[in-house]
Write an enzyme that holds these catalytic residues in place. Sequence first.
Site, short mmCIF file in Angstrom:
data_model
loop_
_atom_site.label_atom_id
_atom_site.label_comp_id
_atom_site.label_asym_id
_atom_site.label_seq_id
_atom_site.Cartn_x
_atom_site.Cartn_y
_atom_site.Cartn_z
CB CYS A 46 -0.88 -0.12 1.07
SG CYS A 46 -2.08 1.51 1.36
CB CYS A 50 -18.93 -4.59 5.41
SG CYS A 50 -17.77 -2.98 5.97
CB CYS A 91 -18.57 0.55 9.20
SG CYS A 91 -17.35 -0.18 10.28
NE ARG A 141 -18.15 -5.05 13.77
CZ ARG A 141 -18.28 -4.23 12.82
NH1 ARG A 141 -17.62 -3.19 12.31
NH2 ARG A 141 -19.61 -3.99 12.42
CB CYS A 146 -0.81 -0.39 8.36
SG CYS A 146 -1.53 -1.43 7.27
CB CYS A 184 -16.01 -6.81 6.54
SG CYS A 184 -15.37 -5.08 6.51
CB CYS A 223 -1.54 3.75 8.17
SG CYS A 223 -2.44 4.56 7.10
#
Length: 337
Positions: free
Chosen positions: A73, A148, A208, A280, A80, A117, A77
Amino acid sequence: MTTVATVSPDALRRTAPQPAPVATGPWRVEDVEALFALPFMDLVFRAQQVHREHFDPSEIQLSTLLSIKTGGCAEDCGYCSQSAHFDTGLKAEKLMPVDEVLEAARAAKAQGASRFCMGAAWRSPKARDMERVTTMVREVKALGLETCMTLGMLDAEQANSLKDAGLDYYNHNLDTAPEYYGKVIGTRTYQDRLDTLDNVRSAGINVCSGGIVGMGETRAHRAGLIAQLANLEPYPESVPINNLVPIPGTPLADVEPIDPFEFVRTIAVARITMPRTYVRLSAGREKMDDALQALCLMAGANSIFYGDHLLTTSNPRTGRDRSLLERLDMRIQGQGD
Ligand code: SAM
Ligand code: DTB
Ligand code: SF4
């Protein structure tokens, strides 16, 4: 003659103190901090009261995750495993074929999940990816599962095509407070995230959005994140609270873990400020014992990720979760009694 002991009204007042009134939105960060600062027992009790006003406290919603495009990616972040900026040893994989996704979705349904998801390690989807991901939505939905996706930033057109395909929820986290955000992520702004949430909301997809705690942030930052989420109009239908899963090779690999009771407080404050949302209990459950998870459920969490894997890290085995839910007399949403 027998004497009946009487209890004076004063004594009753001492044993049953009236809780101070709770502020309601729009939430100032200091109001949210005041909730965090309540005595732990009062905070959990209030959260459970709010929870019972809107939900059956013995019911839980289960979502299963699948990484449909892993690693490599472009974003940075700091938590991550999938960022190309850090050497985490993760093997990058291309976007999955639709039939493999369907196979995983069928297995998730057979295990008891009601929502599937699908997550992709993208800054945002490319035009050429949209056809395949919208096909995934259509076909997963046709299996009788809620859908999702979490694919990074979306523009209005992308959000509309996901809505047209039948997408039920889009996950896009604010992650932390605006004041701490720059310490964790440099390649996209807080406003970029708010804009994506706006596009999702305007397209008519359920939102979400939540965050991560245990990234070295202060309690004021946790309160800042909750205030941001609770002040969205309307607030998200679903709020994942992740406990950082430390990934070797990332800048946050060695951050001091958060006190478990502070994690429970975060859940409770999310429940009180967003009474009708599904809170969640997300990443980080594998390191929590059963008693701590039960406390999170008492504090107002009513959804978990269910399945042996999250995206790139592991989750409690389904057998362990089933036994935990059974011991707590919890029913799974969508499965009858
Ligand atoms: N790439 C997309 C994006 O960032 O919008 C979607 C996938 S991303 C992995 C989804 C969310 O997972 C992140 O926003 C973050 O809140 C959470 N997450 C990622 N890595 C984590 C970790 N190591 N511990 C806890 N939560 C994590
Ligand atoms: C969310 O808030 N947590 C999930 C989901 N949304 C996509 C992801 C957790 C990821 C944990 C680290 C990993 O497995 O890579
Ligand atoms: Fe990429 Fe999402 Fe990981 Fe950020 S959280 S590096 S955007 S996969």
